[in-house]
Design an enzyme around this catalytic site. Sequence first.
Site, PDB file in Angstrom:
ATOM      1  N   LEU A 104     -26.082 -39.644  42.909  1.00 29.45           N
ATOM      2  CA  LEU A 104     -27.323 -39.848  42.155  1.00 29.45           C
ATOM      3  C   LEU A 104     -27.068 -39.863  40.652  1.00 29.45           C
ATOM      4  O   LEU A 104     -26.456 -38.977  40.096  1.00 29.45           O
ATOM      5  CB  LEU A 104     -28.307 -38.709  42.444  1.00 29.45           C
ATOM      6  CG  LEU A 104     -29.621 -38.733  41.652  1.00 29.45           C
ATOM      7  CD1 LEU A 104     -30.429 -39.949  42.030  1.00 29.45           C
ATOM      8  CD2 LEU A 104     -30.420 -37.478  41.898  1.00 29.45           C
ATOM      9  N   VAL A 105     -27.021 -41.009  40.797  1.00 28.13           N
ATOM     10  CA  VAL A 105     -26.889 -41.101  39.369  1.00 28.13           C
ATOM     11  C   VAL A 105     -28.267 -40.679  38.585  1.00 28.13           C
ATOM     12  O   VAL A 105     -29.223 -41.024  39.040  1.00 28.13           O
ATOM     13  CB  VAL A 105     -26.402 -42.518  39.002  1.00 28.13           C
ATOM     14  CG1 VAL A 105     -24.943 -42.644  39.263  1.00 28.13           C
ATOM     15  CG2 VAL A 105     -27.105 -43.613  39.719  1.00 28.13           C
ATOM     16  N   LEU A 163     -33.846 -45.327  35.131  1.00 30.10           N
ATOM     17  CA  LEU A 163     -33.078 -45.465  36.366  1.00 30.10           C
ATOM     18  C   LEU A 163     -32.815 -44.109  37.004  1.00 30.10           C
ATOM     19  O   LEU A 163     -32.407 -43.162  36.317  1.00 30.10           O
ATOM     20  CB  LEU A 163     -31.733 -46.137  36.060  1.00 30.10           C
ATOM     21  CG  LEU A 163     -30.645 -46.032  37.141  1.00 30.10           C
ATOM     22  CD1 LEU A 163     -31.054 -46.818  38.391  1.00 30.10           C
ATOM     23  CD2 LEU A 163     -29.298 -46.487  36.625  1.00 30.10           C
ATOM     24  N   SER A 164     -33.003 -44.008  38.314  1.00 30.82           N
ATOM     25  CA  SER A 164     -32.586 -42.857  39.114  1.00 30.82           C
ATOM     26  C   SER A 164     -33.213 -41.571  38.571  1.00 30.82           C
ATOM     27  O   SER A 164     -34.434 -41.426  38.602  1.00 30.82           O
ATOM     28  CB  SER A 164     -31.064 -42.798  39.143  1.00 30.82           C
ATOM     29  OG  SER A 164     -30.614 -41.867  40.086  1.00 30.82           O
ATOM     30  N   ALA A 165     -32.418 -40.634  38.071  1.00 29.69           N
ATOM     31  CA  ALA A 165     -33.012 -39.451  37.450  1.00 29.69           C
ATOM     32  C   ALA A 165     -33.891 -39.848  36.279  1.00 29.69           C
ATOM     33  O   ALA A 165     -34.918 -39.219  36.008  1.00 29.69           O
ATOM     34  CB  ALA A 165     -31.914 -38.484  36.997  1.00 29.69           C
TER      35      ALA A 165
END
Length: 319
Positions: free
Chosen positions: A17-18, A147-149
């Site tokens: 997780l990026v 994005l992502s986090a």
Amino acid sequence: MRPLRILAAATAIATGLVAVAPAGPVAAAGFTQVTSFGSNPGNLAMYEYVPAALPADPAVVVALHGCTQTASAYYQNSGWRKYSDRHGFVVVFPEQRTINNSNRCFNWFQLGDIRRGQGEALSIKQMVDRTVAAYGADRSRVYVTGLSAGGGMTAVMLAAYPDVFAGGSVVAGLPYGCAVDLISAFTCMNPGVDRTPAQWAQAVRDAYPGYAGRFPRVAVWHGTADYTVVPRNATELRDQWVGVHGLSTTPTSTGSLPGPTTRETYGSGQVEVYRVHGMGHGTPVDPGTATEQCGATAAYFLDFICSTYYTARFWGLAS
């Protein structure tokens, strides 16, 4: 709190997780760091990109990187510079510090960072305030993406500060209120959490009790082959924001875009979902010089479609 953040970050990367301080001197055009933007309770760094030709009352876009990334990497690869230059808006690139999270993940699941008036969420809001003051920006045209986090933190900003953001774009992210600690964060990432639109919408309303204004327009981007933040999260994000806007979960229209990508529109465009077929975990880009092409391929920047171009169109920043 800090030890938990570091543990969360280390575990996350293993799975893949990026009151505003006076603004400092206005920076010259280009990508620069801003060192003074408020009390900064979340201890974040701030960078900005200002196009050489900046019109009066410009829009502002906040772009949040993913885990292991930096503000500079998101600036270089996401494509936001191209459309900032073309359409004349300022882009703010918050950056996580390793002292907060050893793998530079924004802490989208920590209660002290995701509530209005606290932590990282307040730091990002202070960046917006500083940018508006420094450039005379249009407060009605402030947007956030990540994005992502960074996508999870985008959802945080939309829920905690619906009065600040006119729109958002969550890329491979998660619904607001899905997680409040490390264990629930991993459950949200994979296999995901199923709640009703009403339940998800209530989480947003609880983020700013009593708010009676307009809620942001929201785009959701997700790869159908994302095994880090599973595609179920795109559907749950859709449910959250159609619930907030009082819409049906049945799209009013669907269409096809390059990538190949399926676009679903809900209501009159308050919510759109972009499902990029065959794409894993990352920001979709499409290197090239055409109007609808942007970005550069790198870790978590995947060659499918320029999501930045379509996001800018969705917000009305690009024709």
